[in-house]
Design a protein around this motif. Structure first.
Motif, PDB file in Angstrom:
ATOM      1  N   ARG A 194       1.014  -1.283  -0.182  1.00 31.83           N
ATOM      2  CA  ARG A 194       0.124  -0.038   0.040  1.00 31.83           C
ATOM      3  C   ARG A 194       0.783   1.174   0.119  1.00 31.83           C
ATOM      4  O   ARG A 194       2.046   1.208   0.471  1.00 31.83           O
ATOM      5  CB  ARG A 194      -0.873  -0.018   1.122  1.00 31.83           C
ATOM      6  N   HIS A 195       0.270   2.296  -0.616  1.00 24.04           N
ATOM      7  CA  HIS A 195       1.062   3.611  -0.587  1.00 24.04           C
ATOM      8  C   HIS A 195       0.704   4.485   0.544  1.00 24.04           C
ATOM      9  O   HIS A 195       1.264   5.580   0.685  1.00 24.04           O
ATOM     10  CB  HIS A 195       0.932   4.229  -1.871  1.00 24.04           C
ATOM     11  N   TRP A 196       0.075   4.017   1.546  1.00 22.09           N
ATOM     12  CA  TRP A 196      -0.428   4.529   2.637  1.00 22.09           C
ATOM     13  C   TRP A 196      -0.230   3.656   3.747  1.00 22.09           C
ATOM     14  O   TRP A 196      -0.223   2.579   3.764  1.00 22.09           O
ATOM     15  CB  TRP A 196      -1.679   5.064   2.623  1.00 22.09           C
ATOM     16  N   LYS A 197      -0.229   4.203   4.987  1.00 20.14           N
ATOM     17  CA  LYS A 197      -0.104   3.427   6.220  1.00 20.14           C
ATOM     18  C   LYS A 197      -0.947   4.193   7.470  1.00 20.14           C
ATOM     19  O   LYS A 197      -1.441   5.239   7.365  1.00 20.14           O
ATOM     20  CB  LYS A 197       1.251   3.245   6.903  1.00 20.14           C
ATOM     21  N   LEU A 198      -1.323   3.488   8.146  1.00 20.45           N
ATOM     22  CA  LEU A 198      -1.927   3.982   9.695  1.00 20.45           C
ATOM     23  C   LEU A 198      -1.024   4.073  10.750  1.00 20.45           C
ATOM     24  O   LEU A 198      -0.228   3.196  10.823  1.00 20.45           O
ATOM     25  CB  LEU A 198      -3.206   3.068   9.696  1.00 20.45           C
ATOM     26  N   LYS A 199      -1.402   5.070  11.645  1.00 23.29           N
ATOM     27  CA  LYS A 199      -0.524   4.831  12.668  1.00 23.29           C
ATOM     28  C   LYS A 199      -1.365   4.313  13.886  1.00 23.29           C
ATOM     29  O   LYS A 199      -2.523   4.445  13.955  1.00 23.29           O
ATOM     30  CB  LYS A 199      -0.404   6.372  13.172  1.00 23.29           C
ATOM     31  N   GLN A 200      -0.678   3.516  14.704  1.00 20.48           N
ATOM     32  CA  GLN A 200      -1.264   2.803  15.743  1.00 20.48           C
ATOM     33  C   GLN A 200      -0.464   3.140  17.302  1.00 20.48           C
ATOM     34  O   GLN A 200       0.760   3.132  17.091  1.00 20.48           O
ATOM     35  CB  GLN A 200      -1.180   1.308  15.782  1.00 20.48           C
ATOM     36  N   LEU A 201      -1.280   2.827  18.166  1.00 18.41           N
ATOM     37  CA  LEU A 201      -0.520   3.087  19.592  1.00 18.41           C
ATOM     38  C   LEU A 201      -0.128   1.615  19.903  1.00 18.41           C
ATOM     39  O   LEU A 201      -0.343   0.576  19.553  1.00 18.41           O
ATOM     40  CB  LEU A 201      -1.623   3.281  20.581  1.00 18.41           C
ATOM     41  N   PRO A 202       1.222   1.563  20.663  1.00 25.08           N
ATOM     42  CA  PRO A 202       1.696   0.311  20.947  1.00 25.08           C
ATOM     43  C   PRO A 202       0.741  -0.721  21.783  1.00 25.08           C
ATOM     44  O   PRO A 202       0.063  -0.192  22.401  1.00 25.08           O
ATOM     45  CB  PRO A 202       2.865   0.645  21.720  1.00 25.08           C
ATOM     46  N   LYS A 203       0.963  -1.871  21.320  1.00 21.76           N
ATOM     47  CA  LYS A 203       0.305  -2.770  22.090  1.00 21.76           C
ATOM     48  C   LYS A 203       0.726  -3.583  23.140  1.00 21.76           C
ATOM     49  O   LYS A 203       2.127  -4.031  22.699  1.00 21.76           O
ATOM     50  CB  LYS A 203      -0.623  -3.688  20.868  1.00 21.76           C
TER      51      LYS A 203
END
Length: 141
Positions: free
Chosen positions: A50-59
């Protein structure tokens, strides 16, 4: 929609109703089906990232089993696919440019034989990486 497209929907004609639900519908003509959204075939496998990504909080992975991790990955992939295909769904989600986003985007546009919607480069937020603030020692004279 075009002839031959695949959609998700409800078959109203064969739906089982509770008697309380049908009181307000008596005397009204209902459609045979209600379409919810268009879906794209599973044969469209990802050839490029993908040319995009999501930011996530650490799990925290405390007490997780192998099956839990695999299920999370599968659910996250389904979520990303739904974001990709539905502009209305992603309008309130911040998508960030992946590394080398322009080249990946061009490659995907050349490979796609179907007109599958996906986020345009203009919709993406420039990723500035992790920002950390270092305190400075300030002395007062």
């Amino acid at each position: 929609l075009n002839p031959g497209d695949t959609v998700l929907g409800y078959d109203i004609h064969n739906l089982n109703y509770n008697s309380g639900d049908t009181k307000s519908m008596r005397g009204k003509e209902l459609p045979n089906a209600v379409l919810v959204r268009k879906i794209y075939p599973e044969k469209r496998k990802r050839k490029t990232p993908r040319h995009w990504k999501l930011k996530q909080l650490p799990k925290e992975d405390v007490g997780k089993k192998k099956g839990d991790y695999e299920r999370e990955q599968k659910d996250f992939e389904a979520f990303q696919t739904q974001l990709e295909e539905d502009p209305e769904y992603r309008k309130n989600v911040q998508l960030y440019k992946a590394n080398n986003a322009e080249n990946i985007y061009r490659a995907r546009k050349q490979q796609d034989d179907e007109n599958v919607p996906e986020p345009e480069l203009a919709e993406l937020i420039e990723d500035i990486g992790n920002i950390s603030i270092q305190p400075q020692n300030m002395s007062v004279d």
